[in-house]
Motif scaffolding. Sequence first.
Motif, PDB file in Angstrom:
ATOM      1  N   ASP A  71     -30.546 -44.004   8.182  1.00  0.00           N
ATOM      2  CA  ASP A  71     -29.187 -43.558   7.437  1.00  0.00           C
ATOM      3  C   ASP A  71     -28.446 -44.815   7.107  1.00  0.00           C
ATOM      4  O   ASP A  71     -27.901 -45.041   6.037  1.00  0.00           O
ATOM      5  N   GLU A  72     -28.413 -45.863   7.843  1.00  0.00           N
ATOM      6  CA  GLU A  72     -27.816 -47.101   7.515  1.00  0.00           C
ATOM      7  C   GLU A  72     -28.533 -47.641   6.540  1.00  0.00           C
ATOM      8  O   GLU A  72     -27.814 -48.149   5.431  1.00  0.00           O
ATOM      9  N   SER A  75     -27.661 -46.052   3.025  1.00  0.00           N
ATOM     10  CA  SER A  75     -26.279 -45.704   2.831  1.00  0.00           C
ATOM     11  C   SER A  75     -25.341 -46.918   2.540  1.00  0.00           C
ATOM     12  O   SER A  75     -24.415 -47.032   1.648  1.00  0.00           O
ATOM     13  N   GLU A  76     -25.942 -47.716   3.483  1.00  0.00           N
ATOM     14  CA  GLU A  76     -24.970 -49.096   3.360  1.00  0.00           C
ATOM     15  C   GLU A  76     -25.726 -50.488   3.081  1.00  0.00           C
ATOM     16  O   GLU A  76     -24.739 -51.577   3.198  1.00  0.00           O
ATOM     17  N   ARG A  77     -26.977 -50.442   2.970  1.00  0.00           N
ATOM     18  CA  ARG A  77     -27.647 -51.724   2.784  1.00  0.00           C
ATOM     19  C   ARG A  77     -28.014 -52.075   1.273  1.00  0.00           C
ATOM     20  O   ARG A  77     -28.667 -53.220   1.148  1.00  0.00           O
ATOM     21  N   GLY A  78     -27.532 -51.387   0.456  1.00  0.00           N
ATOM     22  CA  GLY A  78     -27.725 -51.550  -0.897  1.00  0.00           C
ATOM     23  C   GLY A  78     -29.393 -51.582  -1.528  1.00  0.00           C
ATOM     24  O   GLY A  78     -29.695 -52.447  -2.315  1.00  0.00           O
ATOM     25  N   GLN A 111     -29.930 -49.230  -7.772  1.00  0.00           N
ATOM     26  CA  GLN A 111     -29.816 -49.174  -6.531  1.00  0.00           C
ATOM     27  C   GLN A 111     -29.755 -47.896  -5.944  1.00  0.00           C
ATOM     28  O   GLN A 111     -29.572 -46.841  -6.777  1.00  0.00           O
ATOM     29  N   ASP A 114     -27.031 -42.669  -2.462  1.00  0.00           N
ATOM     30  CA  ASP A 114     -27.316 -42.057  -1.297  1.00  0.00           C
ATOM     31  C   ASP A 114     -27.135 -40.388  -1.540  1.00  0.00           C
ATOM     32  O   ASP A 114     -27.933 -39.651  -0.846  1.00  0.00           O
TER      33      ASP A 114
END
Length: 427
Positions: A71-72, A75-78, A111, A114
């Motif tokens: 999930d990380e 959603s958050e690591r580009g 990119q 998500d």
Amino acid sequence: MTYPSPDGTEDRPAGHAAPDGAIDSALARITAVDPAKFAEAYWGRQPLVTRADELAGADGFRDLLSPEAVDELLSERGLRTPFLRVADQGKVLPAASFTGSGGAGAEIGDQVTDDKVLRLYAGGATLVLQGLHRLWPPLVRFAGRLGDELCQPLQVNAYLTPAGNRGFATHYDTHDVFVLQVDGTKRWRIHEPVLPDPLERQAWGGRADEVGAVAEGPAALDVVLAPGDALYLPRGWLHSAEAQGERSLHLTFGVRALTRFAFVEELLALAAEDSRLRATLPYGMDVADPSAVAPELTDTVSALREWLLTADPIRIADRLRARAWPAQRPAPVRPLAQLAFAERLAPADQVKIRAGLRWRLHDDGSDQVVLTLADRTLRLPAYCAPALHFVLDGDIHHVADLPGLDDDADRLVLVRRLLREAVLVPA
């Protein structure tokens, strides 16, 4: 030329660094077989299933990658392509279906988005996170350890499959894989190869009909992997995998090993030095006529056979090293911390060789010693040879202990150079 070690033994002219903190075997974490038995009975020969209770239990691989980590990443690591692939109904979807603009300040158009990924996954698509050996720190470290033990480059992918779905049709890979089941369960149906030991250029798509026909028959192995289970699968073995009553997350470590055909390729490349093998075919020869080809083929094979008997293992090893070493990256270094350490370096500081670094130390016959790395060559004064041999041995050393140099000032100059070249790292 090789250099004597402090205890009088002879140093190997080539080597690589030991992995950081690798006390336990990485291979032992994913198989319960003695390495010698694994090499003899399974490596490149047949599949091996190892159950969680023979390894570290059901949670045995969650420290490498967990659903929360996925999930990380999504959603958050580009993430950008090709770090994510999406497959649905056995087909790989175009990147535009799950990517988009990075927004203000990120002038890119690929990119990972998500919410698009969410919709595709909810609809039954399989997510394939690729290149995790370069992206996710726990897998960077473990892949480095395992690759070091196998002496082969690795790639790491993760497959997240919704319940009851199958990401890809029956196929074979052109590299060996270790499969680690992280979360959920997945049924694997495995059939014997239609082409044993396929090369990378011999992908399964060229034999799709044959693969499909064999897949209709009884499986050589039909097994459900649960969390903490592991599977080794040699290249060429047919396989398909389907998530069971819940989502499935598994890791695959692909072993990109060279084959004997790499020897053939390099031998043929060097054979171009033989003028007989460069000769022009006879004037007016019809190369589509077997009777015209036969005598020329006989002469060519004879000349090639004579040349092959003169092949130099040193030259072949040099060419294979140029192919193999760049494929296996050493452990990461932190540029800012590395340079700061080098600037304040003192004789009492401790250093060690960078984990996973491939190197060769030799004398070129001049007043220099040559340190060959995967991507460059360092030339240093010949009097540095004892110190280089000492500091490259894989152990931790104080700068002040380097032998063969006049004083600490010389030792600091040498170690700073090796730190800036990312050959050594702080211990």
